[in-house]
Design an enzyme around this catalytic site. Sequence first.
Site, PDB file in Angstrom:
ATOM      1  N   SER A 190       1.307  -1.556  -0.339  1.00 48.60           N
ATOM      2  CA  SER A 190      -0.109   0.044   0.150  1.00 48.60           C
ATOM      3  C   SER A 190       0.557   1.343   0.163  1.00 48.60           C
ATOM      4  O   SER A 190       0.772   2.449  -0.434  1.00 48.60           O
ATOM      5  CB  SER A 190      -0.997  -0.263   0.941  1.00 48.60           C
ATOM      6  OG  SER A 190       0.066   0.166   2.020  1.00 48.60           O
ATOM      7  N   LYS A 206       0.742   4.569   7.211  1.00 50.26           N
ATOM      8  CA  LYS A 206       0.578   4.927   5.641  1.00 50.26           C
ATOM      9  C   LYS A 206       1.766   7.033   5.940  1.00 50.26           C
ATOM     10  O   LYS A 206       2.219   7.047   6.910  1.00 50.26           O
ATOM     11  CB  LYS A 206      -1.071   5.556   6.238  1.00 50.26           C
ATOM     12  CG  LYS A 206      -1.571   4.294   5.978  1.00 50.26           C
ATOM     13  CD  LYS A 206      -1.816   3.774   5.251  1.00 50.26           C
ATOM     14  CE  LYS A 206      -3.124   2.720   4.714  1.00 50.26           C
ATOM     15  NZ  LYS A 206      -2.616   1.827   4.061  1.00 50.26           N
TER      16      LYS A 206
END
Length: 256
Positions: free
Chosen positions: A70, A141
């Site tokens: 991701s 993230k």
Amino acid sequence: MDTEAQHMERDRSSSPTDGPEEGSRFTHVTDSRVTSMSWGRTVFLGMLCTTALLLFSAFVLQPFLIPSGSMEPTLRVGDRVLVNKLAYRFGSEPQRGDVVVFDGTGSFVRETPGGNALGAFVRGAAASLGLVEPAGTDFVKRVVGVGGDRVVCCDQRGRLEVNGAPVDEEYLHPGDRPSGVAFDIVVPQGTLWMMGDHRSRSRDSRDHLGQPGGGMVPVDRVTGRVDWLGWPLGRLGSLEGTDAFAGIRPAGPDHG
């Protein structure tokens, strides 16, 4: 008479003495004790080193195994990064563009009752040393919006906007758009809007817009900032920063 005396002397001299046998037994016992002490010292030093590493990992610098793609190309599957837990410890807070590790409990995943406490402890200890994948509640993230920011996607040129200013995200995975989902949100104070760099494969704040909390991650859930790559050796070094958000001004009072 002299012959008998000589014979008795020979008998005494030829009889087995206790010296060599006693010495051998003594040496054997001593060697066993030394070996036992050596093993005990080795085990103690091993436990001491492990404890020191766990404490260092808990409060200063934690290895973190990247479990998914991701965050590609910035971080790849199998990378081991070093999370700086002191980055936000003394009053500073996450900034736009920071890559952070955080606990997504209550924001990205629902809170669930604890399971096997011992198993969770062992796995947590192994994960804190970067030996196994992190718990399912831990995420890595990039911070895109901080408290008060208005984050919009997308403008007429398909770019992300923060507080009305377009963001050229050079760190995105080649071929990815900033977002396939349109959104216009204001980040509440004390929370963060998080997105992965591989937008087409990242489950991030966008996926929780309709849920309680709206995908916002509380600042106090941030574990630390990813500052270094520790593995593989070919990528060893500090994590490259970004100036994509350099021109973003703080949100106006109507956004707070």
